[in-house]
Design a protein around this motif. Structure first.
Motif, mmCIF file in Angstrom:
data_model
loop_
_atom_site.group_PDB
_atom_site.id
_atom_site.type_symbol
_atom_site.label_atom_id
_atom_site.label_comp_id
_atom_site.label_asym_id
_atom_site.label_seq_id
_atom_site.Cartn_x
_atom_site.Cartn_y
_atom_site.Cartn_z
ATOM 1 N N ALA A 178 0.856 -1.187 0.000
ATOM 2 C CA ALA A 178 0.000 0.000 0.000
ATOM 3 C C ALA A 178 0.886 1.229 0.000
ATOM 4 N N TYR A 179 0.428 2.289 -0.677
ATOM 5 C CA TYR A 179 1.169 3.546 -0.586
ATOM 6 C C TYR A 179 0.229 4.728 -0.730
ATOM 7 N N ASN A 180 0.722 5.871 -0.282
ATOM 8 C CA ASN A 180 0.073 7.145 -0.560
ATOM 9 C C ASN A 180 1.141 8.130 -1.011
ATOM 10 N N GLU A 181 0.816 8.920 -2.042
ATOM 11 C CA GLU A 181 1.752 9.915 -2.557
ATOM 12 C C GLU A 181 1.008 11.217 -2.805
ATOM 13 N N ILE A 182 1.566 12.303 -2.290
ATOM 14 C CA ILE A 182 0.981 13.621 -2.476
ATOM 15 C C ILE A 182 1.911 14.466 -3.337
ATOM 16 N N PHE A 183 1.320 15.301 -4.226
ATOM 17 C CA PHE A 183 2.046 16.145 -5.173
ATOM 18 C C PHE A 183 1.682 17.609 -4.868
ATOM 19 N N ILE A 184 2.697 18.456 -4.740
ATOM 20 C CA ILE A 184 2.494 19.872 -4.471
ATOM 21 C C ILE A 184 3.251 20.686 -5.523
ATOM 22 N N GLY A 185 2.539 21.593 -6.212
ATOM 23 C CA GLY A 185 3.173 22.468 -7.181
ATOM 24 C C GLY A 185 3.630 23.765 -6.533
ATOM 25 N N PHE A 186 4.732 24.332 -7.039
ATOM 26 C CA PHE A 186 5.206 25.604 -6.507
ATOM 27 C C PHE A 186 5.958 26.357 -7.609
ATOM 28 N N GLY A 187 6.112 27.658 -7.416
ATOM 29 C CA GLY A 187 6.810 28.480 -8.401
ATOM 30 C C GLY A 187 5.888 29.471 -9.079
ATOM 31 N N ASN A 188 6.469 30.309 -9.940
ATOM 32 C CA ASN A 188 5.748 31.431 -10.534
ATOM 33 C C ASN A 188 4.610 31.021 -11.452
ATOM 34 N N ASN A 189 4.715 29.871 -12.111
ATOM 35 C CA ASN A 189 3.714 29.502 -13.118
ATOM 36 C C ASN A 189 2.600 28.612 -12.595
ATOM 37 N N ILE A 190 2.618 28.294 -11.303
ATOM 38 C CA ILE A 190 1.525 27.523 -10.726
ATOM 39 C C ILE A 190 0.290 28.411 -10.640
ATOM 40 N N GLN A 191 -0.851 27.888 -11.066
ATOM 41 C CA GLN A 191 -2.085 28.653 -11.046
ATOM 42 C C GLN A 191 -2.839 28.368 -9.744
ATOM 43 N N ARG A 192 -4.004 27.759 -9.814
ATOM 44 C CA ARG A 192 -4.792 27.501 -8.603
ATOM 45 C C ARG A 192 -4.564 26.103 -8.045
ATOM 46 N N ASN A 193 -3.680 25.340 -8.655
ATOM 47 C CA ASN A 193 -3.493 23.950 -8.238
ATOM 48 C C ASN A 193 -2.173 23.758 -7.496
ATOM 49 N N ILE A 194 -1.992 24.507 -6.397
ATOM 50 C CA ILE A 194 -0.844 24.222 -5.534
ATOM 51 C C ILE A 194 -0.913 22.766 -5.074
ATOM 52 N N PHE A 195 -2.112 22.333 -4.627
ATOM 53 C CA PHE A 195 -2.345 20.887 -4.488
ATOM 54 C C PHE A 195 -2.529 20.342 -5.889
ATOM 55 N N ASP A 196 -1.579 19.525 -6.330
ATOM 56 C CA ASP A 196 -1.613 19.005 -7.696
ATOM 57 C C ASP A 196 -2.412 17.708 -7.781
ATOM 58 N N GLN A 197 -2.048 16.751 -6.940
ATOM 59 C CA GLN A 197 -2.781 15.479 -6.943
ATOM 60 C C GLN A 197 -2.407 14.645 -5.733
ATOM 61 N N ASN A 198 -3.204 13.588 -5.500
ATOM 62 C CA ASN A 198 -2.913 12.599 -4.472
ATOM 63 C C ASN A 198 -3.220 11.211 -5.030
ATOM 64 N N ARG A 199 -2.359 10.262 -4.689
ATOM 65 C CA ARG A 199 -2.548 8.878 -5.130
ATOM 66 C C ARG A 199 -2.557 7.961 -3.917
ATOM 67 N N ALA A 200 -3.594 7.149 -3.788
ATOM 68 C CA ALA A 200 -3.682 6.126 -2.741
ATOM 69 C C ALA A 200 -3.825 4.765 -3.416
ATOM 70 N N TYR A 201 -3.065 3.776 -2.954
ATOM 71 C CA TYR A 201 -2.907 2.517 -3.683
ATOM 72 C C TYR A 201 -2.884 1.348 -2.713
ATOM 73 N N ALA A 202 -3.488 0.227 -3.126
ATOM 74 C CA ALA A 202 -3.422 -1.023 -2.382
ATOM 75 C C ALA A 202 -3.310 -2.163 -3.377
#
Length: 250
Positions: A178-202
């Motif tokens: 099982a795993y969980n992975e979180i993605f966070i965007g940062f920098g000048n060109n990031i729009q409204r998706n600082i939270f980019d995505q999350n993956r949960a797996y089994a």
């Protein structure tokens, strides 16, 4: 608490994080895009000597489980073992994304990516743990665009494995993962998706031999598009082959 209870709590926590990973937007502002995908993947970390190694990876990602294209991902890298339990990787990835879902891109577009990664392994009773920290520098040219957009992203993954028989995972034996992975965007060109995505797996895994293992699992992926309004909820069949060769022994 026994190791099965530990893994169960980890899995429940990972799934909870997946459901809560979205930013606090009003529910009326969100558009939900539900998809069924299939990811068919190969991963290899091949030792060249006592310290250095080569990472190879191919992911064939399909929409509607297998019938339609979603993404093609090719990734490689140079591994360096800092310690027996810690490995650093510097690498490059090429990603080709196709239109899919209810809110598709205007057309197929490419991405070039450089990444730096640290993997640390440890254990908790019979549960094997892997922490993966990754930074990505991404160059994306959206379909129809004349210029390339540069983006930064940080990722953290916690993966747990549990042998079904005995204290460790041996050749010819099944295991749980099982795993969980979180993605966070940062920098000048990031729009409204600082939270980019999350993956949960089994998954259910099987160790074929010392070099190879297989995993068959379910991935729950939540992706926030750049506009901050469209949220993909991707239910994904994930089939993975891990094949690690040790050329230092030849």
């Amino acid at each position: 608490m026994n190791s099965k209870g530990i893994l169960l709590r980890l899995l429940l926590g990972l799934l909870l994080v997946s459901g809560l990973g979205s930013p606090a937007l009003a529910q009326s502002e969100r558009v939900k895009d539900v998809n069924s995908n299939g990811w068919y993947m190969y991963f290899g970390d091949h030792k060249l000597n006592s310290r250095w190694g080569l990472h190879t990876e191919l992911q064939w990602r399909r929409h509607n489980v297998i019938s339609d294209p979603q993404q093609l991902l090719v990734r490689t890298g140079i591994n360096y073992d800092l310690t027996p339990l810690a490995m650093f990787t510097l690498g490059y990835g090429y990603i080709e994304t196709h239109p899919y879902g209810d809110f598709p891109a205007a057309g197929t577009f490419p991405e070039h990516r450089i990444y730096q990664q640290l993997q640390i392994r440890n254990s908790l009773s019979r549960v094997g743990l892997q922490h993966r920290y990754r930074l990505e520098q991404r160059w994306i040219r959206p379909a129809g665009a004349e210029t390339t957009t540069y983006l930064n992203r940080a990722r953290y993954m916690l993966k747990a494995t549990l042998p079904l028989f005995g204290p460790s995972i041996e050749s010819g034996e099944p295991f749980l993962a099982a795993y969980n992975e979180i993605f966070i965007g940062f920098g000048n060109n990031i729009q409204r998706n600082i939270f980019d995505q999350n993956r949960a797996y089994a998954a259910l895994g099987f160790k074929v031999n010392d070099a190879a293992s297989l995993e068959l699992g379910y991935l729950n992926q939540i992706v926030q598009r750049a506009n901050g309004t469209v949220f993909e909820h991707n239910h994904t069949l994930q089939v993975s082959l891990f094949y690690n060769l040790n050329f230092s022994e030849n």
